[in-house]
Structure formats: structure tokens, C-alpha cells
Design a protein around this motif. Structure first.
Motif, PDB file in Angstrom:
ATOM      1  N   VAL A 257     -21.693  30.265  26.825  1.00  0.00           N
ATOM      2  CA  VAL A 257     -21.766  31.699  27.100  1.00  0.00           C
ATOM      3  C   VAL A 257     -21.879  31.847  28.612  1.00  0.00           C
ATOM      4  CG1 VAL A 257     -23.065  33.830  26.763  1.00  0.00           C
ATOM      5  CG2 VAL A 257     -22.889  32.152  24.900  1.00  0.00           C
ATOM      6  N   LYS A 258     -21.056  32.711  29.198  1.00  0.00           N
ATOM      7  CA  LYS A 258     -21.070  32.908  30.641  1.00  0.00           C
ATOM      8  C   LYS A 258     -21.129  34.407  30.946  1.00  0.00           C
ATOM      9  CE  LYS A 258     -18.347  28.795  31.960  1.00  0.00           C
ATOM     10  NZ  LYS A 258     -19.044  28.277  33.151  1.00  0.00           N
ATOM     11  N   LEU A 259     -22.206  34.810  31.590  1.00  0.00           N
ATOM     12  CA  LEU A 259     -22.392  36.209  31.964  1.00  0.00           C
ATOM     13  C   LEU A 259     -22.588  36.294  33.477  1.00  0.00           C
ATOM     14  CD1 LEU A 259     -24.887  37.293  29.138  1.00  0.00           C
ATOM     15  CD2 LEU A 259     -22.379  37.421  29.120  1.00  0.00           C
TER      16      LEU A 259
ATOM     17  N   GLY B 113     -16.935  36.665  27.342  1.00  0.00           N
ATOM     18  CA  GLY B 113     -18.122  35.955  27.804  1.00  0.00           C
ATOM     19  C   GLY B 113     -18.355  34.609  27.169  1.00  0.00           C
ATOM     20  N   ILE B 114     -17.413  34.122  26.378  1.00  0.00           N
ATOM     21  CA  ILE B 114     -17.536  32.800  25.775  1.00  0.00           C
ATOM     22  C   ILE B 114     -16.407  31.908  26.284  1.00  0.00           C
ATOM     23  CG2 ILE B 114     -17.501  31.477  23.618  1.00  0.00           C
ATOM     24  CD1 ILE B 114     -18.735  33.878  22.223  1.00  0.00           C
ATOM     25  N   SER B 115     -16.792  30.785  26.877  1.00  0.00           N
ATOM     26  CA  SER B 115     -15.851  29.845  27.469  1.00  0.00           C
ATOM     27  C   SER B 115     -15.729  28.608  26.598  1.00  0.00           C
ATOM     28  CB  SER B 115     -16.326  29.443  28.877  1.00  0.00           C
ATOM     29  OG  SER B 115     -15.601  28.329  29.346  1.00  0.00           O
ATOM     30  N   ARG B 116     -14.504  28.174  26.369  1.00  0.00           N
ATOM     31  CA  ARG B 116     -14.221  26.929  25.655  1.00  0.00           C
ATOM     32  C   ARG B 116     -13.291  26.102  26.509  1.00  0.00           C
ATOM     33  NH1 ARG B 116     -14.692  30.870  21.683  1.00  0.00           N
ATOM     34  NH2 ARG B 116     -15.978  30.296  19.873  1.00  0.00           N
ATOM     35  N   ILE B 117     -13.656  24.827  26.708  1.00  0.00           N
ATOM     36  CA  ILE B 117     -12.850  23.971  27.558  1.00  0.00           C
ATOM     37  C   ILE B 117     -13.078  22.510  27.180  1.00  0.00           C
ATOM     38  CG2 ILE B 117     -14.630  23.792  29.368  1.00  0.00           C
ATOM     39  CD1 ILE B 117     -12.326  23.889  31.430  1.00  0.00           C
TER      40      ILE B 117
ATOM     41  N   ARG C  91     -24.263  33.908  18.519  1.00  0.00           N
ATOM     42  CA  ARG C  91     -25.710  34.090  18.374  1.00  0.00           C
ATOM     43  C   ARG C  91     -26.398  33.966  19.734  1.00  0.00           C
ATOM     44  NH1 ARG C  91     -29.667  30.230  17.940  1.00  0.00           N
ATOM     45  NH2 ARG C  91     -31.676  30.923  17.095  1.00  0.00           N
ATOM     46  N   ALA C  92     -26.008  32.954  20.505  1.00  0.00           N
ATOM     47  CA  ALA C  92     -26.598  32.761  21.831  1.00  0.00           C
ATOM     48  C   ALA C  92     -26.242  33.925  22.748  1.00  0.00           C
ATOM     49  CB  ALA C  92     -26.126  31.442  22.429  1.00  0.00           C
ATOM     50  N   LYS C  93     -25.009  34.391  22.660  1.00  0.00           N
ATOM     51  CA  LYS C  93     -24.602  35.520  23.503  1.00  0.00           C
ATOM     52  C   LYS C  93     -25.408  36.769  23.166  1.00  0.00           C
ATOM     53  CE  LYS C  93     -20.729  37.942  23.051  1.00  0.00           C
ATOM     54  NZ  LYS C  93     -19.320  38.406  23.126  1.00  0.00           N
ATOM     55  N   LYS C  94     -25.623  37.030  21.886  1.00  0.00           N
ATOM     56  CA  LYS C  94     -26.406  38.190  21.470  1.00  0.00           C
ATOM     57  C   LYS C  94     -27.831  38.110  22.010  1.00  0.00           C
ATOM     58  CE  LYS C  94     -27.966  40.744  17.392  1.00  0.00           C
ATOM     59  NZ  LYS C  94     -27.972  40.808  15.912  1.00  0.00           N
ATOM     60  N   MET C  95     -28.430  36.913  21.941  1.00  0.00           N
ATOM     61  CA  MET C  95     -29.785  36.748  22.455  1.00  0.00           C
ATOM     62  C   MET C  95     -29.850  37.015  23.957  1.00  0.00           C
ATOM     63  SD  MET C  95     -30.939  33.336  20.337  1.00  0.00           S
ATOM     64  CE  MET C  95     -32.520  33.171  21.204  1.00  0.00           C
ATOM     65  N   LEU C  96     -28.860  36.519  24.700  1.00  0.00           N
ATOM     66  CA  LEU C  96     -28.838  36.729  26.149  1.00  0.00           C
ATOM     67  C   LEU C  96     -28.626  38.199  26.486  1.00  0.00           C
ATOM     68  CD1 LEU C  96     -26.849  33.718  27.637  1.00  0.00           C
ATOM     69  CD2 LEU C  96     -29.278  34.207  27.828  1.00  0.00           C
ATOM     70  N   GLU C  97     -27.721  38.837  25.780  1.00  0.00           N
ATOM     71  CA  GLU C  97     -27.455  40.254  26.055  1.00  0.00           C
ATOM     72  C   GLU C  97     -28.692  41.104  25.764  1.00  0.00           C
ATOM     73  OE1 GLU C  97     -23.108  41.634  25.700  1.00  0.00           O
ATOM     74  OE2 GLU C  97     -23.441  40.435  23.886  1.00  0.00           O
TER      75      GLU C  97
END
Length: 228
Positions: free
Chosen positions: A32-34, A102-106, A195-201
Motif C-alpha cells: 500500500v502506498k499513500l 494506492g496498491i503497488s504490485r511488482i 484490508r491494510a489500505k483501509k486501516m491506513l486510510e
């Protein structure tokens, strides 16, 4: 010194290379990248997370490519990262980046490298291609057909790490020649990034900290020579 570097170039990757002999596909990094808008938001978040602070790393990131952009033209990045005044160094190859909402995959492979060898490679990039036991170097040569490396330069980053509610948060202050970028990242299991993105937001919204979804990587910012 030259003999020492040559020996390290030959052997420093031996044990790590064994781990990759039977790997068919590079591991996928999901984060997750914000992006934070300014230093005030960065400071407010840092103060908020201070009870959960684990460590802070001072990173120097250097990038390499072939003279004909063999890597970047194929959406690949070869990076050499030094940690905390050369106490540790890591070479990595990233490829096939996708970033959305906001989600990075690499795809990412990493190998430790002796910092003294890393500095020698930074000064003379041809040394990097001479590390025959490195899985990453083998991919660079065989998959991307790179026969020569050139240095692209790089940037510095201060990364504060926090252990918060079961997540490992990384709050970055990246210093480029053209300005400073602020970002919070959270590496997570492939199946649970939302789930992680929701928690951060929720954390940021509840504490009045502005943010936006990151749309490009730090390397892309570095190459564009302008802040997002």
C-alpha cells in the motif's frame, strides 16, 4: 584492496544464490502506498506513530541501466541500496510494476552484497555485471540482454519503521535534487492489501492527515525529475 574486491565479487553471493536455483518466478511485492502532501503532514503522522517506532534507516539508492535503456524500456529497475552509512547493502531487480488505487504490485528479487563491493560497483558499474554467482546479474544479462551497465544516479531516503496493529509501516522522506517527496508504505500479504489500505486510510482520516494514492514509484519520480 583490488584482490579483496575481486574475491568478494566472486563469493559474496554464493549462499544467497543457492536459494534461487530452483525459483522459476521472482516473488511479487505487494504494498500500500499513500503520498503525503508536505513536511507538516509527514511530521504529524510521525508524531502520531511515535509510540510504535521500531527503527529508522538512512538509505542511499543508486540505479543502473544498459546504455540503450535495456532495463527501463522493459519496465525493469536495477537498484543498489546502502543502509545506515554502509553498514549493509542490497542489490535488487524490480520488474513489471502495476500501481492502482494506492496498491503497488511488482516483481522483486533482492540479494545482499558486501558494502565495500557495492561501493566498488557504484564507482565502476562493470563490476556489477562481473558477479557470476548472482541470480540477479544473470537475469540482467540473459533476460534483458544487458552487456554493459551505466550509472543513472539516485536519491537518499530516510525511512522510519513502525510496528502498528500488526502492520509494518514505513514512513519515507525521499530527497531528490529537485525536491522532497513524502510517503507512507505498508508491505502486505498478496491476499490482504485492501484490508491494510483501509486501516491506513482510517488512521489518516481520523487524525486529519491529508493524503493521496501514490500513482508512480520513487524511481519514476527520480527519472521524471519532478515531484508528483
Amino acid at each position: 584492496m583490488t584482490t579483496k574486491i575481486s574475491n568478494l565479487l566472486r563469493y559474496s553471493h554464493h549462499r544467497h544464490t543457492i536459494r534461487y536455483l530452483n525459483r522459476h518466478h521472482p516473488p511479487m511485492e505487494v504494498e500500500v502506498k499513500l503520498r503525503l502532501p508536505d513536511s507538516a503532514s509527514h511530521q504529524k503522522l510521525s508524531d502520531l506513530l511515535s509510540p510504535f517506532h521500531s527503527k529508522t534507516h538512512f538509505q542511499e539508492n543508486l540505479f543502473f541501466d544498459g546504455p540503450n535503456s535495456e532495463l527501463t524500456s522493459n519496465l525493469a529497475v536495477l537498484r543498489l541500496r546502502f543502509y545506515d552509512l554502509d553498514t549493509r547493502a542490497v542489490v535488487s531487480l524490480k520488474a513489471k510494476p502495476v500501481i492502482s488505487a494506492g496498491i503497488s504490485r511488482i516483481e522483486e528479487e533482492e540479494e545482499p552484497i558486501d558494502p565495500a563491493v557495492g561501493r566498488a560497483c557504484a564507482a565502476e558499474p562493470w563490476r556489477l555485471l562481473s558477479m557470476d554467482t548472482s541470480r540477479i546479474v544473470k537475469r540482467v544479462r540473459d533476460e534483458f540482454r544487458v552487456e554493459e551497465l551505466v550509472g543513472l544516479g539516485g536519491f537518499r531516503n530516510v525511512r522510519a519503521v513502525y510496528d502498528w496493529k500488526g502492520l509494518k509501516l514505513e514512513v519515507d522522506e525521499s530527497s531528490f535534487d529537485f525536491g522532497t517527496n513524502y510517503e507512507i508504505e505498508c508491505e502486505c500479504e498478496c491476499e490482504y492489501p485492501d484490508r491494510a489500505k483501509k486501516m491506513l486510510e482510517e488512521l489518516l482520516n481520523q487524525n486529519g492527515i491529508s493524503y493521496a494514492y501514490s500513482e508512480v514509484s520513487k524511481f519514476a519520480i527520480f527519472m521524471s525529475k519532478k515531484l508528483p
